[in-house]
Design an enzyme around this catalytic site. Structure first.
Site, PDB file in Angstrom:
ATOM      1  N   GLN A  39      -5.418  -2.028   9.666  1.00 49.86           N
ATOM      2  CA  GLN A  39      -5.144  -3.346   9.083  1.00 49.86           C
ATOM      3  C   GLN A  39      -5.789  -4.446   9.924  1.00 49.86           C
ATOM      4  O   GLN A  39      -5.650  -4.482  11.147  1.00 49.86           O
ATOM      5  CB  GLN A  39      -3.614  -3.542   8.988  1.00 49.86           C
ATOM      6  CG  GLN A  39      -3.171  -4.792   8.285  1.00 49.86           C
ATOM      7  CD  GLN A  39      -3.489  -4.805   6.785  1.00 49.86           C
ATOM      8  OE1 GLN A  39      -3.598  -3.771   6.147  1.00 49.86           O
ATOM      9  NE2 GLN A  39      -3.634  -5.985   6.232  1.00 49.86           N
ATOM     10  N   LYS A  48       0.848  -1.200   0.000  1.00 54.25           N
ATOM     11  CA  LYS A  48       0.000   0.000   0.000  1.00 54.25           C
ATOM     12  C   LYS A  48       0.880   1.246   0.000  1.00 54.25           C
ATOM     13  O   LYS A  48       0.641   2.194  -0.749  1.00 54.25           O
ATOM     14  CB  LYS A  48      -0.931   0.005   1.218  1.00 54.25           C
ATOM     15  CG  LYS A  48      -2.042  -1.030   1.117  1.00 54.25           C
ATOM     16  CD  LYS A  48      -2.731  -1.278   2.451  1.00 54.25           C
ATOM     17  CE  LYS A  48      -3.631  -2.495   2.366  1.00 54.25           C
ATOM     18  NZ  LYS A  48      -4.070  -3.008   3.662  1.00 54.25           N
ATOM     19  N   ASP A 102     -11.607   1.779   3.295  1.00 54.31           N
ATOM     20  CA  ASP A 102     -11.778   0.318   3.209  1.00 54.31           C
ATOM     21  C   ASP A 102     -13.237  -0.048   2.949  1.00 54.31           C
ATOM     22  O   ASP A 102     -13.530  -1.154   2.503  1.00 54.31           O
ATOM     23  CB  ASP A 102     -11.410  -0.312   4.570  1.00 54.31           C
ATOM     24  CG  ASP A 102     -10.095  -1.058   4.543  1.00 54.31           C
ATOM     25  OD1 ASP A 102      -9.701  -1.525   3.466  1.00 54.31           O
ATOM     26  OD2 ASP A 102      -9.484  -1.188   5.619  1.00 54.31           O
TER      27      ASP A 102
END
Ligand code: GUN
Length: 293
Positions: free
Chosen positions: A97, A53, A120
């Site tokens: 995460q 990322k 997300d």
């Protein structure tokens, strides 16, 4: 029939290239899109995702920040950090995460992220908006699969799409995206999971089969019909003494056998995974654009 191997890397590069002028026009308004990733602990697979990322952000000129915390960080401290990021004007996208350590309640953390920064698309607000067909941040993996289909000339309209897996991150949002009443969707969707009876009879009906169960080589040749489009979401590490790292990455599909029956198939690696990163970048740019109105 031997399937067309879908090149996820090339498609992700196209998506990334299309972001370049959008980022440039934000910069003209003195806005640099910013993504902050929070990671607890040092799980190697999670660390590797986070690194990818960061690399994609660097490539595009997106401001990237990774906050690494010990895995015994308290839930209270993590929520405080998210609140601080929610009010930080330089941060347009926040990604915590997953998976999180067991002492932390995932639901509480996802709910703490401002829906406007939830790139997300995992918060209940964005999931609700997705189901309602409203503008939202769609989770990067299923969103990337919609791009793969569109850019490979596959129109799901009227097709029977069978999804194996009902996770919040992939299976459920995938079903919502494919059944939407809009160009590039309009599929008839079936979701199968660990409790589905007679799964092979269902997967054999699929025009598009999406495997997202995290079980190496689960989809075998006898489970698919000729001409099916196969989307393999699995990224499984299996031991390989010949590989430098001691393991190789394989999908949820028995690639070698199934590719002889399918019309198109995504490989692992080099398929869906590449798009996940590109769509996350797209969501971050969108988050920055949204604040300009
Ligand atoms: N863990 C594995 N994939 C993802 C992802 O796309 N987002 C987050 N937040 N965690 C992940």
């Amino acid at each position: 029939m031997t399937a067309k191997i879908i090149d996820g890397k090339a498609i992700s590069q196209q998506v990334m290239k299309e972001l370049v002028p959008r980022i440039a026009s934000l910069k003209e308004k003195e806005i640099i899109p910013g993504l902050t990733v929070v990671i607890l602990g040092e799980d190697p697979a999670s660390m590797s995702y986070v690194k990818s990322k960061g690399k994609a952000c660097l490539e595009l000129g997106i401001r990237s920040e990774t906050i690494m915390l010990p895995d015994n960080t308290s839930q209270e401290d993590l929520v405080k950090l998210i609140h601080r990021l929610n009010s930080d004007k330089k941060v347009h996208g926040i990604l915590v995460q997953l998976p999180l350590p067991e002492h932390i309640e995932e639901k509480l953390i996802l709910e703490a992220i401002s829906p406007e920064k939830d790139v997300d698309g995992f918060s209940p607000i964005n999931m609700g908006r997705l189901i309602a067909g409203q503008d939202c941040f769609a989770p990067a993996t299923p969103y990337g699969i919609m791009e793969i289909l569109a850019r490979s000339g596959i129109d799901p309209a009227g097709m029977h799409a069978v999804i194996i897996g009902r996770s919040n991150n992939v299976g459920k949002p995938m079903a919502a995206l494919l059944m939407q009443k809009r160009q590039g969707a309009n599929a008839t969707v079936t979701v199968c999971h660990s409790r589905t009876k007679g799964i092979e009879a269902i997967t054999r009906q699929a025009d598009i089969l999406i495997a997202a169960i995290g079980s190496p080589g689960y989809v075998t040749a006898d489970m698919v019909k000729p001409g099916v489009v196969i989307i393999d979401v699995g990224i499984n590490r299996v031991e390989d003494p010949n590989a430098k790292r001691g393991y190789k990455l394989v999908g949820d599909v028995d690639f070698e056998a199934v590719k002889e029956i399918a019309s198109a198939i995504t490989p692992v690696p080099g398929g869906v995974g590449k798009l996940t990163i590109a769509m996350l970048m797209q969501n971050t740019v969108k988050a920055a654009e949204n604040i300009t109105g």
